[in-house]
Design a protein around this motif. Structure first.
Motif, mmCIF file in Angstrom:
data_model
loop_
_atom_site.group_PDB
_atom_site.id
_atom_site.type_symbol
_atom_site.label_atom_id
_atom_site.label_comp_id
_atom_site.label_asym_id
_atom_site.label_seq_id
_atom_site.Cartn_x
_atom_site.Cartn_y
_atom_site.Cartn_z
ATOM 1 N N SER A 518 -2.221 1.021 -25.347
ATOM 2 C CA SER A 518 -2.837 1.793 -24.902
ATOM 3 C C SER A 518 -2.170 3.256 -26.017
ATOM 4 N N THR A 522 -1.104 11.614 -23.730
ATOM 5 C CA THR A 522 -1.633 11.465 -22.894
ATOM 6 C C THR A 522 -1.185 13.481 -22.063
ATOM 7 N N TYR A 550 -4.876 14.228 -24.945
ATOM 8 C CA TYR A 550 -3.864 13.560 -25.526
ATOM 9 C C TYR A 550 -3.071 14.756 -26.185
ATOM 10 N N ARG A 554 3.682 11.284 -24.448
ATOM 11 C CA ARG A 554 3.980 10.419 -23.705
ATOM 12 C C ARG A 554 5.691 9.868 -22.916
ATOM 13 N N ALA A 560 0.250 4.653 -17.865
ATOM 14 C CA ALA A 560 -1.103 3.579 -18.570
ATOM 15 C C ALA A 560 -0.896 2.273 -17.578
ATOM 16 N N GLU A 563 -2.473 2.676 -14.601
ATOM 17 C CA GLU A 563 -4.511 3.008 -15.071
ATOM 18 C C GLU A 563 -5.060 1.582 -15.473
ATOM 19 N N THR A 564 -4.225 0.550 -16.583
ATOM 20 C CA THR A 564 -5.080 -0.052 -16.940
ATOM 21 C C THR A 564 -5.109 -1.430 -15.448
ATOM 22 N N GLU A 580 2.890 -3.959 -21.181
ATOM 23 C CA GLU A 580 2.980 -3.313 -22.517
ATOM 24 C C GLU A 580 4.224 -2.839 -22.855
#
Length: 808
Positions: A518, A522, A550, A554, A560, A563-564, A580
């Motif tokens: 990602s 953010t 953005y 982060r 991330a 969210e994924t 991740e």
């Protein structure tokens, strides 16, 4: 871009084979994906009719003696037009031809030696239908007298088309002349530029039409000519054939000429009916809000104020650089034409075409930001062809409204030393100059190098490296000499942080998880969804973010990965297991921010794919915990899990990951994501479990550890196991029970395999089933010895945990 070789040859001599040309063009940056050949048929050549005689057993058949270059053959032929002395298409045995007598069109047959009315026919004299280039089968095809006997028929009747995959920075090669210019540079053969001279005997163009540019930032140049007394009709055959060869449909001579010039030079043009333009006045302006325009495809378009239109004082008559309007199109009654050739803003043109879903060949070129000089050349070329093909009188002069004049870069400096620095090789001046001259660059030399002018057809040239690239690609990257590395090769340097990251990610992949990537930036609002504590370092704001999405770097991977998982749960009903690995950016206000390597992973949905032999239970805390244990075991770390609190995770279902051997150092957290937190990501899964590992903390432990993964001998003596069913307080953890059991060196493994609360177990208590594996490295254990060890373990559990054996 499809380029017929016959069209290419009009501008440059191609004296190398097509395969060699395709290779050299590809190495020069214009990749030839395929050479399409039409009219090429094996075993069909130019033949010469030496004699014609009557068939002895058929009045309508003739015996034709054909010289095919490698001897003579006798053919039985029924065509009424065959005659001695003709040059014809002769097919020998083995040729695959269209079957003229088949019910299905396009069906072929392989020619075999056959006996017709008692006479052997050694081949065939072909019609256009049998050759697949027409529908006529009433007679044979008669070739020109200058056709050379024995020549493959493809070289006489066929066409070869180069299908080229162009790079976006070369709009000049969207015209055949642009590609011919590259061929000229590659082969050294001179380029033959199209003729753009015409005779202008009409009235002054400014007395016939006027042009106003209201938006000079969107229309950089507008040129126009006026041709009177034109005759609209079909295009000559050569022009129709040219357009058909690249897949374009001929319409009429005016439209065909504008299309031809666009594909020839790369400059889009448009023709307006002079009498349909109010006051003969053209205004280039933005569309009014809600303005409607019916384009040439007879669709009504709803325009907005960001779109550029060509208009007259009453209405819009065209969508600039995209498509003309139906209210000003050329018809059979048109007698006077306004021919437009302009340069429009590439970005605006692309946005307009995309918003209206209206792709066109003009947009394909304009969106690449053509240089303004091309518009006048394109106008003059099209005006000349209109005068030749459609007749008419050309007005004197051209309209040329040029608000951006002088704003384009005209020259680039090229130093000899710079070429050596970039390419690592030195070329002779003559080779550099001839290469650039053949590409159309004008040079002024001095002692250090050259001032290079940028041609009007090359919008991709702006810096020195662009010129050097031109030299390299034409000389040929494969012709640049290879040299060995000089000096001492750099020594390998260990990268423990990268090695650790790779080992952890490999272990997670092996356990069935999928890695995601990602953005490292953010928003503060997005990150706030995971409810970071107030102790978390400040967010690092970006001064010039790409977008508002953005704006900060982060501070955690949690946002991330959740969210994924949530996004995938909305479209996928199978198991979700993702992780991740990446940096987080922590600003403590004392200099540069800390970039800390972290790994976060999450599970949601069912534990397994749907299968009759697999459990359909949902994944939970223990899937995340198991992934952590597997990854840490791979790098030699034995973790402990203690109940903890973290706002991202659900209360009572959160564990802090520690390493007892490193003074209980904290290396991460694992747990079930809080329902409130998970709901903020709009998932369709009911719950998710997640872990987070601090690789920097793990690396510190590994660096300070003396664990060198020493070899441990395999114990050959048998192991025994016994199960204990314990009653403990509900606050007692499985880890505490296992920890006490494993203090005894004879216990090699302790595993909790069952947990129960409810009927038969007192309130505030729970039943825990533990399997202990006993194994001595020195002797085989007896039942009494195992019993004594078990008694010692129970005493310690009772003392520390208040545990007691569950009654059977």
């Amino acid at each position: 871009m499809k380029v017929p070789v016959s069209w290419l040859k009009e501008y440059v001599d191609v004296d190398i084979s097509l395969d060699d040309l395709a290779h050299r063009l590809t190495m020069g940056g214009n990749e030839v994906e395929e050479i399409e050949r039409t009219g090429w048929i094996d075993n069909v050549v130019v033949g010469h009719v030496k004699a014609v005689a009557h068939h002895p057993d058929a009045d309508r058949l003739r015996l034709v003696t054909v010289d095919h270059g490698n001897g003579e053959a006798e053919v039985v032929c029924g065509a009424p037009n065959v005659a001695e002395g003709q040059k014809i298409a002769y097919a020998s045995i083995g040729a695959v031809l269209n079957d003229a007598y088949a019910d299905e069109p396009g069906k072929t047959k392989k020619l075999k030696r056959s006996k017709i009315r008692g006479v052997v026919s050694d081949g065939m004299v072909c019609s256009v239908l049998e050759l697949g280039i027409g529908d006529d089968h009433s007679g044979i095809l008669v070739l020109d007298d200058d056709a050379v006997i024995g020549t493959p028929i493809g070289e006489v009747l066929g066409e070869s088309v180069l299908d080229i995959e162009l790079t976006p920075n070369r709009p000049d090669c969207l015209g055949v002349v642009g590609l011919a210019r590259d061929v000229s540079a590659i082969t050294g053969n001179p380029l033959k530029n199209p003729n753009i001279e015409f005779e202008a005997t009409g009235p002054d163009v400014n007395s016939l039409v006027s042009v106003e540019i209201a938006e000079p930032d969107l229309c950089l140049r507008y040129t126009a000519s006026v041709i009177q007394a034109v005759k609209i009709g079909p295009s000559p055959q050569w022009l129709q054939d040219r357009l058909k060869s690249i897949g374009e449909r001929p319409i009429n001579n005016l439209v065909d000429i504008t299309n031809f010039v666009m594909f020839e030079l790369g400059q889009p043009l448009h023709a307006f009916d002079y009498d349909k333009v109010t006051d003969h006045r053209i205004i280039v302006r933005r569309a009014a809000r809600g303005e409607l325009l019916t384009t040439l495809d007879n669709k009504e378009r709803n325009l907005n104020i960001e779109m550029l239109v060509i208009a007259d004082p009453e209405k819009s008559i065209g969508l600039a650089g995209v498509m003309g309007g139906a209210n000003s199109e050329i018809s059979d009654e048109t007698t006077t034409v306004i021919l437009e050739s302009a340069t429009f803003n590439g970005v605006n043109n692309r946005k307009t075409a995309r918003s209206l879903e209206l792709a066109s060949q003009a947009t394909l070129r304009f969106e690449k930001s053509l240089r303004t000089g091309l518009s006048e050349v394109g106008l003059r070329r099209a005006t000349k062809l209109i005068q030749e093909i459609a007749g008419g009188v050309v007005a004197s002069g051209i309209i040329d409204v040029y608000p951006s004049k002088g704003q384009e870069q005209e020259r680039v400096r090229l130093d000899r030393a710079h070429i050596v620095r970039v390419l690592g090789v030195e070329f002779e001046d003559s080779r550099i100059e001839s290469t650039l001259w053949n590409l159309g660059f004008d040079l002024k030399s001095d002692s250090d190098g050259w001032d290079v002018s940028i041609p009007y057809w090359r919008p991709d040239i702006s810096i020195t490296e662009d010129i050097i690239e031109e030299i390299a690609r034409i000389v040929g990257y494969d012709n640049i000499p290879t040299t060995t590395l000089s000096g001492r090769p750099p020594q390998w340097q260990p990268q423990p942080d990268m090695d650790l990251r790779n080992r952890v990610t490999d272990a997670l992949v092996q356990s069935g998880m999928q890695e995601t990537i990602s953005y490292a930036a953010t928003t503060s609002e997005g990150e706030a969804r995971v409810e970071l504590t107030s102790e978390t370092a400040s967010a690092l704001k970006l001064r010039n973010p790409i977008t508002a999405d953005y704006a900060v770097m982060r501070r955690t991977l949690r946002e991330a990965i959740i969210e994924t998982v949530a996004r995938n749960s909305r479209t996928w009903r199978g198991p979700i297991a993702m992780f991740e690995a990446g940096r987080v950016f922590l600003d403590y206000g004392d200099g540069l921010p800390e970039e800390r390597q972290m790994v976060a992973g999450a599970f949601a949905g069912p534990r397994n794919e749907l299968h009759w032999d697999e459990s359909t239970d949902a994944s939970d805390f223990y899937d995340a915990k198991g992934a952590v244990e597997s990854a840490l075991a791979d790098i030699g770390i034995e973790p402990t899990f203690e109940v903890g609190e973290d706002a991202t995770f659900a209360a009572g279902r959160t564990a802090i990951i520690k390493v007892k051997a490193a003074n209980d150092a904290v290396i991460g957290v694992v747990g079930e994501v809080s329902g409130e937190v998970f709901a903020k990501f709009d998932p369709e899964a009911d719950k998710a479990s997640m872990f987070e590992l601090d690789l920097a903390a793990i690396l510190k432990i590994l660096t300070n550890s003396n664990n060198d993964d020493k070899f441990q001998e395999f114990v050959r003596l048998p192991a025994s196991h016994r199960d204990l069913s314990l009653i403990v307080d509900t606050c007692v953890t499985a880890g505490q029970i296992i920890d006490i059991a494993k203090r005894n060196r004879i216990v090699t493994t302790a595993t909790v395999f069952d947990l129960f609360e409810g009927k038969g177990v007192a309130e505030g208590k729970k039943a825990v089933a533990v399997r202990l594996v006993y194994q001595s490295p020195n002797k085989t254990l007896s039942g009494d010895q195992i019993g004594k060890i078990e008694t010692q373990i129970m005493k310690q559990m009772s003392k520390e945990l208040g545990a007691e054996l569950r009654a059977q």
